[in-house]
Motif scaffolding. Structure first.
Motif: not given
Length: 309
Positions: A70-76, A95-101, A103-106, A111-116
């Protein structure tokens, strides 16, 4: 606004437990509503309930992909920077739930820019629990691919982790420790060298005296010892440097042979036996050598986990 607030709250409760009886079409419809709220709502209470809906949805592996599609990640990402603590906290959990899944989802989250913004939360937030959640997110990134680990290194997260371990609460340090352990277990030789060269061994070793008397933290203590042993076992130029650093704390390692956790005892005995065989005191610990030198070992690869495990 009152109707929207009540409806969003109700929607979040529909997904409160993972046994909802809904089709993918219905779930996708709910996600699209949440997306609209994330895009347009100026009411933080409504936004928090919408994010809680996403948090609940991403607790189930089968719906994480629907959220990503649904392309929600960039909105987070903007919500990770929110001055409202509740908005920020809930966004971190999603975000934590997603990166716990997978490698592709991480990768999708990165790519959505959550790291910084996650790094910034760990570095600058005054809220203990937010720093803990941010460290948990980062630890699950280092439990991924070497490319994902490299992104974390390029972001400069290691020095922040060392700083956290040196002065933060045990609540945060436990999660930060997994960042180091996972990096050692899953990183390339060059990544491990960067870890050693920037002071990672000292930071990892500092966990031993800190956690040696806390039975509730014996699990991470064992992992730290096992990570050190894994680095010493590697065929690399780092070994002598690591040994020199570890030898400064051998007294503490010797004390751990009488720890009340059998896994800690086994791990430290194996470490001493394999890498410091000339140490006379090695044979003076409790129990026989056969008892102390069992073959119990910890997993050799990092694994992702849910916060609180």
């Amino acid at each position: 606004m009152s109707q929207l607030a009540n409806s969003t709250w109700a929607l979040s409760n529909i997904f409160r437990t993972p046994n909802w009886m809904l089709t993918n079409e219905e779930v996708t419809l709910a996600i699209s509503v949440v997306k609209d709220i994330c895009l347009s709502s100026e009411n933080n209470k409504v936004l928090v309930d919408a994010l809680w809906c996403l948090k609940n949805l991403t607790m189930v592996d089968s719906t994480i992909e629907l959220v990503i599609a649904a392309d929600i990640l960039p909105l987070l990402t903007p919500h990770l920077k929110s001055p409202d603590q509740k908005v920020q906290d809930t966004a971190v959990r999603v975000v934590g739930n997603i990166v716990s899944a997978t490698d592709v989802q991480t990768d999708a989250a990165l790519e959505a820019g959550i790291l910084a913004p996650i790094h910034n939360i760990l570095k600058n937030s005054v809220v203990d629990n937010l720093r803990k959640e941010a460290a948990w997110v980062l630890s699950n990134i280092t439990a991924g691919t070497t490319q994902q680990i490299q992104k974390l290194l390029d972001e400069g997260v290691l020095l922040t982790i060392y700083d956290v371990i040196s002065k933060d609460s045990n609540n945060v340090v436990k999660e930060a420790a997994y960042v180091l352990v996972n990096l050692v277990k899953g990183g390339t030789t060059n990544q491990q060298k960067q870890f050693v060269d920037t002071g990672g061994v000292d930071s990892l070793a500092s966990l031993i005296p800190r956690f040696q008397k806390e039975s509730s933290l014996s699990g991470i203590l064992s992992l730290a010892l096992d990570a050190i042993s894994a680095m010493l076992a590697a065929d690399s130029d780092n070994v002598n440097k690591i040994k020199d650093q570890i030898e400064e704390g051998l007294d503490i390692l010797l004390e751990l042979r009488t720890h009340n956790d059998a896994t800690v005892v086994s791990t430290v005995n194996n470490l001493l036996h394999e890498h410091f065989p000339d140490l006379e005191e090695l044979n003076s610990g409790g129990g026989s050598d056969e008892e102390n030198m069992d073959n119990t070992s910890l997993p050799g690869t990092a694994s992702k986990y849910v916060a609180g495990e």
